[in-house]
Motif scaffolding. Structure first.
Motif, PDB file in Angstrom:
ATOM      1  N   ILE A  78      -5.747 -90.600  15.404  1.00 19.32           N
ATOM      2  CA  ILE A  78      -6.926 -91.429  15.128  1.00 19.32           C
ATOM      3  C   ILE A  78      -7.474 -92.028  16.422  1.00 19.32           C
ATOM      4  O   ILE A  78      -8.698 -92.081  16.630  1.00 19.32           O
ATOM      5  CB  ILE A  78      -6.571 -92.544  14.123  1.00 19.32           C
ATOM      6  N   ALA A  79      -6.582 -92.469  17.312  1.00 21.84           N
ATOM      7  CA  ALA A  79      -7.017 -93.056  18.578  1.00 21.84           C
ATOM      8  C   ALA A  79      -7.757 -92.054  19.451  1.00 21.84           C
ATOM      9  O   ALA A  79      -8.592 -92.438  20.277  1.00 21.84           O
ATOM     10  CB  ALA A  79      -5.801 -93.615  19.330  1.00 21.84           C
ATOM     11  N   HIS A  80      -7.485 -90.775  19.255  1.00 22.21           N
ATOM     12  CA  HIS A  80      -8.207 -89.722  19.987  1.00 22.21           C
ATOM     13  C   HIS A  80      -9.492 -89.301  19.280  1.00 22.21           C
ATOM     14  O   HIS A  80     -10.187 -88.389  19.735  1.00 22.21           O
ATOM     15  CB  HIS A  80      -7.306 -88.497  20.182  1.00 22.21           C
ATOM     16  N   GLY A  81      -9.787 -89.941  18.127  1.00 26.15           N
ATOM     17  CA  GLY A  81     -11.035 -89.650  17.423  1.00 26.15           C
ATOM     18  C   GLY A  81     -10.908 -88.665  16.282  1.00 26.15           C
ATOM     19  O   GLY A  81     -11.922 -88.178  15.776  1.00 26.15           O
ATOM     20  N   TYR A  82      -9.682 -88.398  15.819  1.00 26.16           N
ATOM     21  CA  TYR A  82      -9.455 -87.416  14.755  1.00 26.16           C
ATOM     22  C   TYR A  82      -8.745 -88.108  13.588  1.00 26.16           C
ATOM     23  O   TYR A  82      -7.537 -88.318  13.621  1.00 26.16           O
ATOM     24  CB  TYR A  82      -8.640 -86.239  15.281  1.00 26.16           C
ATOM     25  N   ASP A  83      -9.518 -88.467  12.572  1.00 25.44           N
ATOM     26  CA  ASP A  83      -8.988 -89.222  11.437  1.00 25.44           C
ATOM     27  C   ASP A  83      -8.002 -88.408  10.611  1.00 25.44           C
ATOM     28  O   ASP A  83      -8.180 -87.196  10.405  1.00 25.44           O
ATOM     29  CB  ASP A  83     -10.118 -89.698  10.529  1.00 25.44           C
ATOM     30  N   THR A  84      -6.977 -89.088  10.108  1.00 30.32           N
ATOM     31  CA  THR A  84      -5.992 -88.454   9.238  1.00 30.32           C
ATOM     32  C   THR A  84      -6.554 -88.259   7.830  1.00 30.32           C
ATOM     33  O   THR A  84      -7.570 -88.851   7.464  1.00 30.32           O
ATOM     34  CB  THR A  84      -4.728 -89.324   9.157  1.00 30.32           C
ATOM     35  N   TYR A  85      -5.884 -87.432   7.038  1.00 28.18           N
ATOM     36  CA  TYR A  85      -6.241 -87.231   5.633  1.00 28.18           C
ATOM     37  C   TYR A  85      -4.967 -87.328   4.796  1.00 28.18           C
ATOM     38  O   TYR A  85      -3.853 -87.184   5.319  1.00 28.18           O
ATOM     39  CB  TYR A  85      -6.911 -85.868   5.419  1.00 28.18           C
ATOM     40  N   LYS A  86      -5.143 -87.595   3.492  1.00 30.11           N
ATOM     41  CA  LYS A  86      -3.991 -87.765   2.620  1.00 30.11           C
ATOM     42  C   LYS A  86      -3.602 -86.445   1.974  1.00 30.11           C
ATOM     43  O   LYS A  86      -4.452 -85.730   1.424  1.00 30.11           O
ATOM     44  CB  LYS A  86      -4.284 -88.814   1.534  1.00 30.11           C
ATOM     45  N   LEU A  87      -2.302 -86.121   2.028  1.00 32.69           N
ATOM     46  CA  LEU A  87      -1.771 -84.942   1.346  1.00 32.69           C
ATOM     47  C   LEU A  87      -1.704 -85.204  -0.157  1.00 32.69           C
ATOM     48  O   LEU A  87      -1.666 -86.353  -0.591  1.00 32.69           O
ATOM     49  CB  LEU A  87      -0.371 -84.615   1.876  1.00 32.69           C
ATOM     50  N   LYS A  88      -1.643 -84.146  -0.946  1.00 32.91           N
ATOM     51  CA  LYS A  88      -1.657 -84.310  -2.400  1.00 32.91           C
ATOM     52  C   LYS A  88      -0.465 -85.126  -2.894  1.00 32.91           C
ATOM     53  O   LYS A  88      -0.621 -86.087  -3.647  1.00 32.91           O
ATOM     54  CB  LYS A  88      -1.686 -82.945  -3.085  1.00 32.91           C
ATOM     55  N   PHE A  89       0.753 -84.735  -2.472  1.00 35.77           N
ATOM     56  CA  PHE A  89       1.945 -85.492  -2.871  1.00 35.77           C
ATOM     57  C   PHE A  89       2.887 -85.758  -1.697  1.00 35.77           C
ATOM     58  O   PHE A  89       3.998 -86.228  -1.878  1.00 35.77           O
ATOM     59  CB  PHE A  89       2.707 -84.783  -4.003  1.00 35.77           C
ATOM     60  N   GLY A  90       2.426 -85.477  -0.497  1.00 35.15           N
ATOM     61  CA  GLY A  90       3.184 -85.810   0.698  1.00 35.15           C
ATOM     62  C   GLY A  90       4.391 -84.922   0.954  1.00 35.15           C
ATOM     63  O   GLY A  90       4.697 -84.003   0.191  1.00 35.15           O
ATOM     64  N   HIS A  91       5.050 -85.206   2.042  1.00 34.23           N
ATOM     65  CA  HIS A  91       6.294 -84.527   2.429  1.00 34.23           C
ATOM     66  C   HIS A  91       7.403 -85.578   2.446  1.00 34.23           C
ATOM     67  O   HIS A  91       7.392 -86.486   3.273  1.00 34.23           O
ATOM     68  CB  HIS A  91       6.182 -83.915   3.828  1.00 34.23           C
ATOM     69  N   HIS A  92       8.338 -85.468   1.532  1.00 35.92           N
ATOM     70  CA  HIS A  92       9.445 -86.426   1.455  1.00 35.92           C
ATOM     71  C   HIS A  92      10.723 -85.655   1.138  1.00 35.92           C
ATOM     72  O   HIS A  92      10.895 -85.167   0.029  1.00 35.92           O
ATOM     73  CB  HIS A  92       9.201 -87.471   0.365  1.00 35.92           C
ATOM     74  N   GLY A  93      11.608 -85.530   2.125  1.00 32.49           N
ATOM     75  CA  GLY A  93      12.847 -84.805   1.867  1.00 32.49           C
ATOM     76  C   GLY A  93      13.553 -84.413   3.141  1.00 32.49           C
ATOM     77  O   GLY A  93      13.086 -84.703   4.251  1.00 32.49           O
ATOM     78  N   GLY A  94      14.679 -83.736   3.002  1.00 31.25           N
ATOM     79  CA  GLY A  94      15.484 -83.352   4.158  1.00 31.25           C
ATOM     80  C   GLY A  94      15.609 -81.861   4.342  1.00 31.25           C
ATOM     81  O   GLY A  94      16.562 -81.389   4.959  1.00 31.25           O
ATOM     82  N   ASN A  95      14.635 -81.110   3.818  1.00 33.65           N
ATOM     83  CA  ASN A  95      14.786 -79.643   3.831  1.00 33.65           C
ATOM     84  C   ASN A  95      13.524 -78.910   4.282  1.00 33.65           C
ATOM     85  O   ASN A  95      13.302 -77.771   3.910  1.00 33.65           O
ATOM     86  CB  ASN A  95      15.156 -79.164   2.425  1.00 33.65           C
ATOM     87  N   HIS A  96      12.674 -79.533   5.091  1.00 27.33           N
ATOM     88  CA  HIS A  96      11.403 -78.924   5.480  1.00 27.33           C
ATOM     89  C   HIS A  96      11.569 -78.067   6.735  1.00 27.33           C
ATOM     90  O   HIS A  96      11.951 -78.590   7.797  1.00 27.33           O
ATOM     91  CB  HIS A  96      10.351 -80.003   5.739  1.00 27.33           C
TER      92      HIS A  96
END
Length: 372
Positions: A276-294
């Motif tokens: 964001i500080a470089h001028g590129y806004d983030t977006y929201k993922l549908k259900f995110g990444h939460h886990g230990g197997n990616h």
């Protein structure tokens, strides 16, 4: 166990059993696919404002202990599990999960179909919910939810950041000796605390950096003064909870650090704020990444690392205009790591400290020290 009632913003109403704290809480529901490490997840400040649904059906089996705390307390609104084990069996156990949750005022919800909830979130995306051991009328719960702020409207880092600076004195935990190693450091850094995890600090010191953790409120001018005065060699931007787009003061602070050519390394929220500080806004993922197997691919070496993840927001693909992509997520081809072209700045979206998870991404901390 008391009855607990749940109401979701898609109109679903469910009843289950509670353990841990009692009361009423509103938050965003997500699911986590880790097979182990429930205590690390519960005490990760990045989960502030969220209910965590565990896809692992048996939770509580090994109890809890002080050494596995990722911060000084628990920060999520609640956890949702299929089967809670109230009688843990492990030589390291010091208290039950229910005792930890009760002490930290976090709801525990059990005897509920977590497979159903996970599929619902997969299909419909993360959503807000309310859970209560006090209110069991569906219309009342709906009213509570509708009158509560959404997670993207709340600045949770003000709640989880340290209030006073401190020097972190531990290095990596040794599972053979059951003690923390003593760090040998050659560089000095400041860690801006947006909700920092203990194991990140351990890995930074293990890689040879003396770390002073400071509140998120420390000004850019003070940090730049320390850098120009050679009191520090760089700055670490930590993980943390919530939507990075609302953190305007942090964005402006990081812009000033970039302009001053202060070496920067960000993880998770820090990674997003750098974008964001470089001028590129983030977006929201549908259900995110939460886990230990990616699985994450290192684009320079071609190595695939199995990583721990916890984020709902992501950096945009067009950031390649100002940065080189160093890591890619092989589940959905989202960006997982960057090295910027205009300044000594690097970041990763996943958690290379990997607790829970393997240690194959820990080299990233050494790469930061070498960049310094």
């Amino acid at each position: 166990m008391k009855k607990v009632s749940l109401y979701f913003e898609n109109g679903l109403f469910l009843e289950a059993k509670s353990f841990g704290a009692e009361g009423t809480a509103v938050g965003e529901i997500v699911f986590n696919t880790s097979l182990t490490g429930y205590q690390e997840i519960v005490t990760d400040p990045s989960y502030a404002g969220q209910f965590v649904t565990f896809t692992m059906p048996e939770i509580g089996n090994v109890g809890c202990n002080e050494q596995d705390m990722e911060s000084k307390g628990a920060h999520c609104k609640g956890i949702i599990v299929r089967s809670y084990q109230a009688r843990p069996s492990n030589f390291r156990s010091e208290e039950t999960l229910a005792e930890l949750l009760e002490k930290e005022n976090v709801l525990g919800i059990t005897e509920i179909d977590t497979r159903f909830l996970t599929k619902m979130l997969r299909n419909e995306g993360s959503m807000m919910m309310v859970a209560s051991t006090q209110i069991h009328d569906e219309s009342e719960l709906k009213k509570v939810l509708e009158n509560s702020p959404r997670i993207e409207e709340i600045n949770y880092i003000e709640q989880v950041s340290t209030k006073e600076p401190y020097v972190h004195t531990e290095a990596r935990y040794n599972a053979q000796t059951f003690e923390y190693e003593k760090p040998v450091t050659s560089k000095k850094i400041i860690a801006l605390d947006f909700g920092i995890k203990r194991n990140i600090l351990n890995e930074l010191t293990h890689a040879g950096m003396e770390v002073t953790v400071v509140p998120n409120s420390m000004s850019a001018a003070e940090i730049i003064s320390k850098f120009k005065g050679k009191e520090i060699d760089g700055v670490f931007l930590s993980n943390g909870p919530g939507d990075p787009l609302i953190l305007k003061e942090e964005q402006e602070k990081i812009k000033k650090l970039i302009d001053a050519k202060v070496p920067l390394f960000g993880i998770c929220l820090g990674h997003q704020l750098l974008s964001i500080a470089h001028g590129y806004d983030t977006y929201k993922l549908k259900f995110g990444h939460h886990g230990g197997n990616h699985p994450v691919k290192n684009t320079a070496t071609g190595t695939v690392e199995i990583t721990a993840q916890n984020h709902n927001y992501n950096v945009p693909d067009n950031i390649v205009e100002v940065a080189e992509v160093t890591h890619m997520n092989l589940f959905d081809n989202t960006i997982e790591g960057l090295r910027y072209n205009d300044s000594p700045t690097m970041s990763v979206q996943h958690h290379p400290e990997a607790s829970p998870g393997p240690h194959e991404s820990a080299y990233i901390f050494t790469a930061f020290r070498e960049m310094l």
